[in-house]
Design an enzyme around this catalytic site. Structure first.
Site, short mmCIF file in Angstrom:
data_model
loop_
_atom_site.label_atom_id
_atom_site.label_comp_id
_atom_site.label_asym_id
_atom_site.label_seq_id
_atom_site.Cartn_x
_atom_site.Cartn_y
_atom_site.Cartn_z
N ASP A 1 1.08 1.58 3.79
CA ASP A 1 2.49 1.92 4.01
C ASP A 1 2.71 2.50 5.41
O ASP A 1 1.81 2.49 6.25
CB ASP A 1 2.99 2.88 2.93
CG ASP A 1 2.36 4.25 3.05
OD1 ASP A 1 1.25 4.34 3.61
OD2 ASP A 1 2.97 5.24 2.60
N ARG B 1 -0.86 4.97 1.52
CA ARG B 1 -0.84 4.13 0.31
C ARG B 1 -1.68 2.86 0.51
O ARG B 1 -1.96 2.47 1.64
CB ARG B 1 0.59 3.71 -0.01
CG ARG B 1 1.49 4.87 -0.33
CD ARG B 1 2.84 4.39 -0.83
NE ARG B 1 3.67 5.55 -1.15
CZ ARG B 1 4.72 5.51 -1.94
NH1 ARG B 1 5.09 4.37 -2.49
NH2 ARG B 1 5.41 6.60 -2.19
#
Ligand code: VG1
Ligand code: CO
Length: 544
Positions: free
Chosen positions: A278, A283
């Site tokens: 991300d 992430r």
């Protein structure tokens, strides 16, 4: 240069959410807004006489302006040392590593994670503590309380810093050190994984990868790791330039927003592993050839095969998952005879468990996975862990998943997000749902009978701090579960998250489509919470 005390008026909306203060860029651009918040933070932490503070961000629009402002305020407040990432580029896990490696007292991370960036996008600021973990609630609350009554801040009138190359500058009492924010992180990964084995795997074509950096912070990290250090093919990293507007995209590594990667992983000549990260690099999305690995399952598989990771070759002390994350990891932990903790949403709740060595691996359903090597979730670490497992087992991801399910059963899992609901309606919905928990038991909805329902609360086992109202849980007699909570990271209205988990033991169909399998449970979930009545919505904006 001059140091001035600037009179300002307090803002009432500087309450950090799940992961720092996130607002529209324009909100942060208001006069005194960022300044007040940073001074409030310093007012709280200066009492402990911090020596070193780490500063960096995900490279989004306003990153460099914000860093300049923070430096001016930190210099005026005589913070002895600032370690700033070159070009302001520092992923969230790399920031956590820096804090730990250089024994900094705190870190300031400029990021709104996967939220879109650019002039009209979002901006965010997050504080981390000396252990490298996101600031605990007690600290963020103290900063918020200070921000509500602050009336001035100190600012040093210094020229704009040149962050494009490494340098050391002395500004009054403050030593400013600018360094490459990527190198130390790559070294850390090299110490944690067997890079020789991975290099051999790439060379012999036993493993291959397609990594989508989504035009955000992991681009330069991924190039150094996968291409330079591990010798992966040049075409292995896509969208690798960290752009201030993330290329106009939404760097949220899930099936909806990483559509380009998903499409490539569904072709006949797809590589062994597909992955994405991300905006700020914490992430991860893991895909095999025509195989999506849900984040909850990813955590369970990492635990199942933990002995293949050099970090855990001797075993693992314990694990944790956030409450809405599926119970897949619980079953693996049980089979290993280790503890599995259930925490509220947000990485800050793992910090104490990691520091106290109760756990060494943890994760969230929201594409977050990490270990005790830093105190943030770490997207690239998870990708390297998967590469290691795939390389060691020499099996396709799809086979690794089906063998996992055959052994432990499968938690079919989906999350429905309803974005931009009017805040009042969302609050009313949760209030009504909260009131109904006691009366839900034994009620039947279609094929589902409620066993019990409650409001999740958490008492930290290390410092006994309490977190109340962390989501509504409804458990059904067949072992399935629905969880409701409001997002704490959005910037417009409210986002309702509905988490669905349907357990299938190994005797049944393990190869179904999660969205299809959880369809009826989803309908029940929306009926119970009266989602349509309160929000006017029937379908979610995003299903992950
Ligand atoms: C979301 C996720 C949560 C995650 C948080 C920060 O929070 O659900 O699991 O820890 O984002 O991740 P919320 O309150 O919106 O549900 V990140 O990568 O955005 O810093
Ligand atoms: Co993030």
């Amino acid at each position: 240069f001059e140091v001035v005390e600037v009179a300002s008026k307090a803002f009432s909306d500087q309450k950090p959410g799940t992961s720092g203060l996130r607002k529209k860029v324009q909100v942060f651009q208001q006069e005194h807004y960022l300044e007040n918040f940073v001074q409030s933070f310093l007012n709280v932490v200066l009492k402990d006489e911090p020596r070193l503070i780490v500063i960096g961000g995900d490279g989004r629009f306003f990153n460099l302006d914000a860093i300049q402002t923070i430096v001016e305020i930190a210099v005026a407040n005589e913070v002895p040392q600032l370690l700033i990432a070159r070009d302001g580029i520092l992923s969230t896990p790399a920031a956590s590593h820096w804090i730990r490696k250089y024994q900094a007292d705190a870190g300031i991370i400029l990021s709104a994670s996967h939220n879109p960036a650019g002039e009209n996008g979002d901006f965010g600021i997050k504080f981390n503590g000396a252990n490298g973990a996101p600031a605990p609630e007690a600290l963020t609350t103290a900063v918020f309380e200070t921000s509500k009554s602050i009336s001035s801040y100190k600012r040093a009138k210094i020229e704009a810093l040149d962050l494009t190359h490494d340098q050391d500058i002395l500004l009054n009492h403050t030593h400013v050190v600018i360094r490459d924010g990527i190198e130390d992180y790559v070294h850390h990964m090299a110490a944690l994984f067997d890079f020789d084995a991975l290099r051999d795997g790439f060379e012999s074509k036993q493993i291959s990868i397609l990594f989508d950096a989504m035009n955000a912070v992991t681009g330069p990290y991924a190039k150094r790791l996968f291409l330079d250090a591990l010798g992966a093919d040049e075409t292995s990293v896509i969208n690798a330039e960290a752009k201030a507007d993330f290329g106009g995209g939404h760097p949220d590594p899930n099936l909806v927003h990483a559509a380009e990667l998903v499409a490539q992983m569904n072709t006949a000549d797809a590589p062994v592993l597909g992955a994405a990260s991300d905006g700020d690099g914490d992430r991860n999305l893991i895909l095999g050839k025509q195989q999506f690995v849900s984040p909850s399952d990813s955590l369970a598989v990492l635990l199942e095969h933990h002995k293949l990771l050099p970090q855990f070759s001797e075993g693992i002390l314990g694990v944790a998952r956030s409450m809405p994350t599926s119970t897949a990891v619980d079953r693996v932990a049980e089979s290993l005879g280790i503890d599995c903790y259930e925490t509220p949403t947000g990485w800050k709740f793992f910090g104490n468990l990691l520091d106290d060595k109760r756990i060494q691996l943890c994760g969230e359903e929201s594409f977050g996975t990490g270990s005790d090597h830093v105190r943030e979730k770490d997207g690239l670490w998870a990708v390297l862990a998967w590469l290691t497992i795939v390389n060691s087992l020499n099996k396709p991801v799809a086979q690794i998943m089906s063998e996992h399910w055959q052994r432990f059963g499968r938690s079919y899992y989906c999350r429905y997000d309803f974005e931009g609901i009017a805040s009042d309606s969302a609050d009313e919905m949760i209030t009504a749902l909260t009131k109904s928990v006691t009366s839900l038991a034994d009620q039947t909805f279609g094929n589902y009978q409620v066993k019990r329902a409650d409001i999740f609360e958490y008492t930290d086992p290390v410092d006994a701090s309490e977190a109340k109202n962390q989501g509504v849980r409804v458990f059904f007699t067949d072992g399935s579960r629905v969880v409701y909570r409001l997002s704490g990271t959005g910037t417009v209205g409210a986002t309702l998250r509905v988490y669905l988990e349907q357990y299938q033991d190994a005797s049944g169909d393990l190869q179904g489509d999660a969205q299809v399998v959880t369809q009826e449970l989803a309908e029940v979930a929306l009926t119970i919470a009266k989602v349509n009545e309160f929000s006017g919505r029937t379908t979610p904006d995003v299903i992950t």
